[in-house]
Each structure stands twice: as structure tokens, then as C-alpha cells.
Design a protein around this motif. Structure first.
Motif, PDB file in Angstrom:
ATOM      1  N   GLY A   1       0.798  -1.227   0.000  1.00 43.32           N
ATOM      2  CA  GLY A   1       0.000   0.000   0.000  1.00 43.32           C
ATOM      3  C   GLY A   1       0.826   1.269   0.000  1.00 43.32           C
ATOM      4  N   VAL A   2       2.049   1.199  -0.491  1.00 41.39           N
ATOM      5  CA  VAL A   2       2.905   2.387  -0.555  1.00 41.39           C
ATOM      6  C   VAL A   2       3.444   2.537  -1.974  1.00 41.39           C
ATOM      7  CG1 VAL A   2       3.581   2.334   1.864  1.00 41.39           C
ATOM      8  CG2 VAL A   2       4.916   1.041   0.203  1.00 41.39           C
TER       9      VAL A   2
ATOM     10  N   ASP B   1      -0.917  -3.768  -3.871  1.00 39.87           N
ATOM     11  CA  ASP B   1      -1.652  -2.513  -4.035  1.00 39.87           C
ATOM     12  C   ASP B   1      -2.820  -2.743  -4.994  1.00 39.87           C
ATOM     13  OD1 ASP B   1      -2.296   0.343  -4.754  1.00 39.87           O
ATOM     14  OD2 ASP B   1      -0.462   0.710  -3.632  1.00 39.87           O
ATOM     15  N   PRO B   2      -3.959  -2.091  -4.768  1.00 35.06           N
ATOM     16  CA  PRO B   2      -5.054  -2.188  -5.741  1.00 35.06           C
ATOM     17  C   PRO B   2      -4.716  -1.498  -7.062  1.00 35.06           C
ATOM     18  CG  PRO B   2      -5.859  -1.438  -3.599  1.00 35.06           C
ATOM     19  CD  PRO B   2      -4.361  -1.360  -3.562  1.00 35.06           C
ATOM     20  N   VAL B   3      -3.732  -0.580  -7.018  1.00 35.87           N
ATOM     21  CA  VAL B   3      -3.384   0.224  -8.189  1.00 35.87           C
ATOM     22  C   VAL B   3      -2.009  -0.194  -8.714  1.00 35.87           C
ATOM     23  CG1 VAL B   3      -3.004   2.565  -9.051  1.00 35.87           C
ATOM     24  CG2 VAL B   3      -4.720   2.154  -7.266  1.00 35.87           C
TER      25      VAL B   3
ATOM     26  N   GLY C   1      -9.894  -3.074   0.174  1.00 35.89           N
ATOM     27  CA  GLY C   1     -10.531  -3.539   1.400  1.00 35.89           C
ATOM     28  C   GLY C   1     -10.246  -4.982   1.762  1.00 35.89           C
ATOM     29  N   THR C   2      -9.434  -5.676   0.963  1.00 36.12           N
ATOM     30  CA  THR C   2      -9.144  -7.089   1.263  1.00 36.12           C
ATOM     31  C   THR C   2      -7.771  -7.275   1.895  1.00 36.12           C
ATOM     32  OG1 THR C   2      -8.245  -7.480  -0.964  1.00 36.12           O
ATOM     33  CG2 THR C   2     -10.612  -7.845  -0.646  1.00 36.12           C
TER      34      THR C   2
ATOM     35  N   ALA D   1      -3.594 -10.500   4.875  1.00 39.80           N
ATOM     36  CA  ALA D   1      -2.665 -10.556   6.008  1.00 39.80           C
ATOM     37  C   ALA D   1      -2.946 -11.772   6.886  1.00 39.80           C
ATOM     38  CB  ALA D   1      -2.765  -9.271   6.827  1.00 39.80           C
ATOM     39  N   LEU D   2      -4.227 -12.047   7.152  1.00 40.32           N
ATOM     40  CA  LEU D   2      -4.581 -13.210   7.966  1.00 40.32           C
ATOM     41  C   LEU D   2      -4.206 -14.509   7.258  1.00 40.32           C
ATOM     42  CD1 LEU D   2      -8.067 -12.070   9.336  1.00 40.32           C
ATOM     43  CD2 LEU D   2      -5.941 -12.322  10.638  1.00 40.32           C
TER      44      LEU D   2
END
Length: 250
Positions: free
Chosen positions: A177-178, A205-207, A224-225, A230-231
């Protein structure tokens, strides 16, 4: 031909923006006016580089839109502002604080909101002043890094990190996410160096970002997933016996 730097007064500065790179800057002044700036090679982290925002400081300092004095809106919501003196500005604020205290019997109606962009001395000083007034209302947290603080605290027990330069020693780097290729260009240099040494880079990342384009692997998850992923990773680590039990115990 580049200008002779001996002709200028040179001042050493640090970028004050809300960024952890805290880039070292050299400012070149001639005839009492900033002519240009450049990154300082004295910083072992930034290595003399600046981002686009850093290089724009000269334009920002001399912008006609820069606010240099206290301004008062002539009529609320009018958008019309007039310049007032510092004494008048401080006097107006002080009067409102006293009026509020006399009306309510406390200053709980006075709220201090601080956060991004004013850390260090400029952040702590207002808190000290507000505390000297009595009980006031404060905002807690920011929309930016509380998630990172919680993650570090739960994982490591405290907010302690390696030096960014240690990235070059990594064998596998997960960028979740970075987008440091855009948002942390100095860190990206060390990621590239680690990659040249054989490290594998995974971006989640989604993008499909510029960082993803430079990575060895790219997992494009749905928005949102992250939690589910992570789990799932944690379960795989446990089921595969990859947990460092001694580290977790101690």
C-alpha cells in the motif's frame, strides 16, 4: 555554464514539510534574495537529492499569494480579507478566550487541533500554552499514521525501526500500500540498490503504481481485502512452521 557558487552566500537548511526524509538543503543568496537551492550531499540519506516540492521553495517564498501577515475576514463567509497588525490579531484571540471562559466557566469549548505539518517545537509549544490556560479540548490521532504506529507497537513492542539505509541488506522487501517511487524517492534509491544486490521486491496494491512497475512481483488485490490477505499469510506462516517462537516468547 553553471554559476560560480563562490559568488553567493550559502545557508544550510532542512526541509520543514511533513516528511520523514527531512532533506538537507543549501540555499544560495545574492543581493539579499534567494537565487536557487540544491540538496546537500552532507546528508548520507538524501545524498544531495530533493523532490519536486523541495526544489519549488524559491517560487513559494516569493509567491504573490504567500500569506506573510495576520489577515481578518471582513465578513464571515465573504471571502474578503484585510491585513491587521500582530497586536490586533493576538489581542482578538486573547479576548475571545477570556470571553469564552467567563461565559462557560471553563475552556472546554476551546479546541486545539494539531497534527501533520507542525511536529517538533512548533507542535509542542501550543500544547504547553493551552495547558497553562486550564482544561481545554484536544483532538487525538491523525488520519495518517496511527495504523503504522499500532502495527509497529504490536509487532515490535515499540516504535523502533531500522535505519532506512538497512534496506540494502534485505533479501525480500514487501511494499504494501505504498508508492515510494512517487512519495519517498530517497527510500526508493535504497530499494533499487537492494534489488541490484539480488533482493526480490513485492508490491501489494489495488493500483498498478510506478513502484509496482519496478517490482519483481505485483499482487493487485481488491480494495478492502488487505486484512484477509494478512490473515491468510499469517495462517500460512503458522501452518508451515515458520514462526520464530523464541522471538515471540522473549
Amino acid at each position: 555554464m553553471s554559476p560560480q557558487k563562490e559568488e553567493y552566500q550559502i545557508f544550510c537548511n532542512v526541509c520543514p514539510r511533513n516528511c520523514y526524509d527531512t532533506c538537507s538543503i543549501k540555499t544560495y543568496v545574492k543581493n539579499d534574495k534567494i537565487q536557487f537551492i540544491e540538496g546537500s550531499s552532507d546528508s548520507t540519506f538524501t545524498r544531495g537529492g530533493l523532490c519536486v516540492k523541495g526544489y519549488s521553495y524559491v517560487r513559494r517564498v516569493y509567491s504573490k499569494d504567500r500569506i506573510k501577515y495576520p489577515m481578518r475576514q471582513v465578513k464571515r463567509k465573504s471571502g474578503n480579507w484585510e491585513r491587521i497588525s500582530w497586536d490586533e490579531a493576538l489581542g482578538t484571540i486573547s479576548k475571545k478566550i477570556h470571553t469564552l471562559n467567563e461565559k462557560d466557566g471553563s475552556l472546554l469549548g476551546l479546541c486545539l487541533a494539531t497534527g501533520s505539518g507542525n511536529h517538533g517545537v512548533t507542535n509542542n509549544s501550543p500544547h504547553g500554552m493551552m495547558s497553562s490556560l486550564g482544561h481545554t479540548t484536544r483532538t487525538v490521532g491523525t488520519p495518517c499514521w496511527p495504523a503504522g504506529i499500532d502495527a509497529q507497537t504490536y509487532d515490535m513492542g515499540a516504535m523502533w525501526c531500522n535505519d532506512p539505509e538497512d534496506l540494502i541488506k534485505s533479501r525480500y522487501i514487501i511494499l504494501w500500500g505504498v508508492n515510494p517511487a512517487w512519495c519517498s524517492i530517497h527510500t526508493m534509491k535504497y530499494i533499487y540498490e537492494a534489488q541490484e544486490r539480488g533482493a526480490k521486491i513485492l508490491t501489494i496494491d489495488p493500483v498498478f503504481t510506478q513502484t509496482a512497475a519496478k517490482s519483481n512481483l505485483f499482487w493487485q488485490i481488491k480494495t478492502g481485502t488487505d486484512g484477509a490477505l494478512a490473515l491468510g499469510m499469517a495462517r500460512h506462516i503458522i501452518d508451515s512452521g515458520l514462526v520464530d517462537s523464541e522471538f515471540l516468547t522473549n
